[in-house]
Design a protein around this motif. Structure first.
Motif, mmCIF file in Angstrom:
data_model
loop_
_atom_site.group_PDB
_atom_site.id
_atom_site.type_symbol
_atom_site.label_atom_id
_atom_site.label_comp_id
_atom_site.label_asym_id
_atom_site.label_seq_id
_atom_site.Cartn_x
_atom_site.Cartn_y
_atom_site.Cartn_z
ATOM 1 N N MET A 49 0.744 -1.209 -0.091
ATOM 2 C CA MET A 49 -0.039 -0.008 -0.101
ATOM 3 C C MET A 49 0.870 1.156 0.003
ATOM 4 S SD MET A 49 -3.187 1.085 0.128
ATOM 5 C CE MET A 49 -4.093 -0.387 0.479
ATOM 6 N N ILE A 50 0.576 2.198 -0.825
ATOM 7 C CA ILE A 50 1.356 3.432 -0.950
ATOM 8 C C ILE A 50 0.422 4.393 -0.389
ATOM 9 C CG2 ILE A 50 2.382 4.805 -2.585
ATOM 10 C CD1 ILE A 50 2.832 2.521 -4.247
ATOM 11 N N SER A 51 1.079 5.316 0.415
ATOM 12 C CA SER A 51 0.369 6.532 0.874
ATOM 13 C C SER A 51 1.181 7.833 0.577
ATOM 14 C CB SER A 51 0.529 6.520 2.428
ATOM 15 O OG SER A 51 -0.242 5.544 3.020
ATOM 16 N N ALA A 52 0.275 8.595 0.169
ATOM 17 C CA ALA A 52 0.867 10.166 -0.139
ATOM 18 C C ALA A 52 -0.011 11.090 0.419
ATOM 19 C CB ALA A 52 1.018 9.887 -1.910
ATOM 20 N N GLU A 53 0.671 12.392 0.532
ATOM 21 C CA GLU A 53 -0.214 13.452 0.659
ATOM 22 C C GLU A 53 0.071 14.290 -0.469
ATOM 23 O OE1 GLU A 53 0.408 16.471 4.572
ATOM 24 O OE2 GLU A 53 2.148 16.437 3.436
ATOM 25 N N LEU A 54 -0.867 14.837 -0.988
ATOM 26 C CA LEU A 54 -0.998 15.655 -2.363
ATOM 27 C C LEU A 54 -1.590 17.156 -1.685
ATOM 28 C CD1 LEU A 54 -1.237 15.753 -5.446
ATOM 29 C CD2 LEU A 54 -3.605 14.965 -5.040
ATOM 30 N N THR A 55 -0.804 18.068 -2.271
ATOM 31 C CA THR A 55 -1.138 19.407 -2.338
ATOM 32 C C THR A 55 -1.382 19.961 -3.691
ATOM 33 O OG1 THR A 55 -0.288 19.763 -0.267
ATOM 34 C CG2 THR A 55 -0.796 21.614 -1.042
ATOM 35 N N ILE A 56 -2.246 20.545 -4.109
ATOM 36 C CA ILE A 56 -2.523 21.004 -5.611
ATOM 37 C C ILE A 56 -2.967 22.495 -5.159
ATOM 38 C CG2 ILE A 56 -3.773 21.300 -7.699
ATOM 39 C CD1 ILE A 56 -4.097 18.045 -7.262
ATOM 40 N N ILE A 57 -1.908 23.728 -5.741
ATOM 41 C CA ILE A 57 -2.203 24.857 -5.411
ATOM 42 C C ILE A 57 -2.328 25.547 -6.937
ATOM 43 C CG2 ILE A 57 -1.340 27.019 -4.502
ATOM 44 C CD1 ILE A 57 0.469 25.282 -2.952
ATOM 45 N N PRO A 58 -3.529 26.253 -7.240
ATOM 46 C CA PRO A 58 -3.661 26.901 -8.450
ATOM 47 C C PRO A 58 -3.031 28.337 -8.416
ATOM 48 C CG PRO A 58 -5.667 26.915 -7.330
ATOM 49 C CD PRO A 58 -4.940 25.934 -6.694
ATOM 50 N N ILE A 59 -2.536 28.907 -9.233
ATOM 51 C CA ILE A 59 -1.806 30.125 -9.087
ATOM 52 C C ILE A 59 -2.756 31.166 -10.225
ATOM 53 C CG2 ILE A 59 0.335 31.480 -9.393
ATOM 54 C CD1 ILE A 59 1.883 29.048 -8.573
ATOM 55 N N GLY A 60 -2.890 32.320 -9.775
ATOM 56 C CA GLY A 60 -3.263 33.385 -10.689
ATOM 57 C C GLY A 60 -4.773 33.476 -10.702
ATOM 58 N N THR A 61 -5.566 32.848 -9.619
ATOM 59 C CA THR A 61 -6.934 32.770 -9.474
ATOM 60 C C THR A 61 -7.474 34.062 -9.183
ATOM 61 O OG1 THR A 61 -6.718 32.488 -7.067
ATOM 62 C CG2 THR A 61 -6.859 30.515 -8.748
ATOM 63 N N PRO A 62 -8.545 34.587 -9.634
ATOM 64 C CA PRO A 62 -9.285 35.741 -9.523
ATOM 65 C C PRO A 62 -9.388 36.372 -8.018
ATOM 66 C CG PRO A 62 -10.865 34.290 -10.551
ATOM 67 C CD PRO A 62 -9.508 33.623 -10.229
ATOM 68 N N GLY A 63 -9.577 35.446 -6.865
ATOM 69 C CA GLY A 63 -9.558 35.801 -5.743
ATOM 70 C C GLY A 63 -8.773 34.893 -4.916
ATOM 71 N N THR A 64 -8.900 35.090 -3.389
ATOM 72 C CA THR A 64 -7.957 34.446 -2.419
ATOM 73 C C THR A 64 -8.377 33.065 -2.177
ATOM 74 O OG1 THR A 64 -8.855 35.561 -0.656
ATOM 75 C CG2 THR A 64 -6.997 36.342 -1.508
ATOM 76 N N SER A 65 -9.638 32.614 -2.314
ATOM 77 C CA SER A 65 -10.334 31.421 -1.884
ATOM 78 C C SER A 65 -9.977 30.426 -2.886
ATOM 79 C CB SER A 65 -11.928 31.319 -1.835
ATOM 80 O OG SER A 65 -12.497 30.275 -1.575
ATOM 81 N N LEU A 66 -9.684 29.302 -2.643
ATOM 82 C CA LEU A 66 -9.006 28.106 -3.462
ATOM 83 C C LEU A 66 -10.184 26.838 -3.205
ATOM 84 C CD1 LEU A 66 -5.288 28.279 -3.011
ATOM 85 C CD2 LEU A 66 -6.738 29.464 -4.714
ATOM 86 N N SER A 67 -11.108 26.915 -2.598
ATOM 87 C CA SER A 67 -11.969 25.829 -2.250
ATOM 88 C C SER A 67 -12.609 25.303 -3.596
ATOM 89 C CB SER A 67 -12.824 26.197 -1.223
ATOM 90 O OG SER A 67 -13.722 27.148 -1.686
ATOM 91 N N GLU A 68 -12.978 26.251 -4.428
ATOM 92 C CA GLU A 68 -13.652 25.841 -5.649
ATOM 93 C C GLU A 68 -12.530 24.812 -6.409
ATOM 94 O OE1 GLU A 68 -14.403 27.929 -9.998
ATOM 95 O OE2 GLU A 68 -14.817 29.017 -8.148
ATOM 96 N N TYR A 69 -11.296 25.187 -6.454
ATOM 97 C CA TYR A 69 -10.236 24.555 -7.162
ATOM 98 C C TYR A 69 -9.928 23.029 -6.537
ATOM 99 C CZ TYR A 69 -9.693 28.732 -10.057
ATOM 100 O OH TYR A 69 -9.965 29.736 -10.748
#
Length: 100
Positions: free
Chosen positions: A1-21
């Motif tokens: 079993m492989i475990s991983a921690e994934l963080t995806i950060i969109p850059i250049g979005t119109p606002g500061t909230s990233l929850s939609e992405y």
């Protein structure tokens, strides 16, 4: 079993909230059938093989582009233990047993 921690950060979005992405990326993980656990700072995922893991990461990463982001930074931390099968829950339980 492989475990991983994934963080995806969109850059250049119109606002500061990233929850939609984040929601788009998590929905993409749903489509893979891979097991995951969402947290406030990233997503923990489990896979049976490296190919399964990397395919799920690619699908989530690309989903954020499809949602309109022009640039995406994805960080992955992988724990691939081959001497015995351990799930994320097993790892947490192991630590909790040792707490005073």
């Amino acid at each position: 079993m492989i475990s991983a921690e994934l963080t995806i950060i969109p850059i250049g979005t119109p606002g500061t909230s990233l929850s939609e992405y984040v929601a788009v990326a998590v929905s993409a993980l749903d489509s893979t059938g891979i097991k995951y656990e969402l947290s406030g700072m990233g997503t923990l995922i489990e896979a049976n093989t490296p190919d399964e893991l990397f395919e799920a990461i690619e699908i989530a990463h690309e989903a954020v582009f499809k949602a309109g982001s022009e640039r995406v930074v994805t960080s992955v931390k992988i724990d691939d233990r081959r001497d015995r099968e351990r799930t994320m829950a097993d790892k947490v339980h192991s630590v909790e047993k040792k707490l005073p």
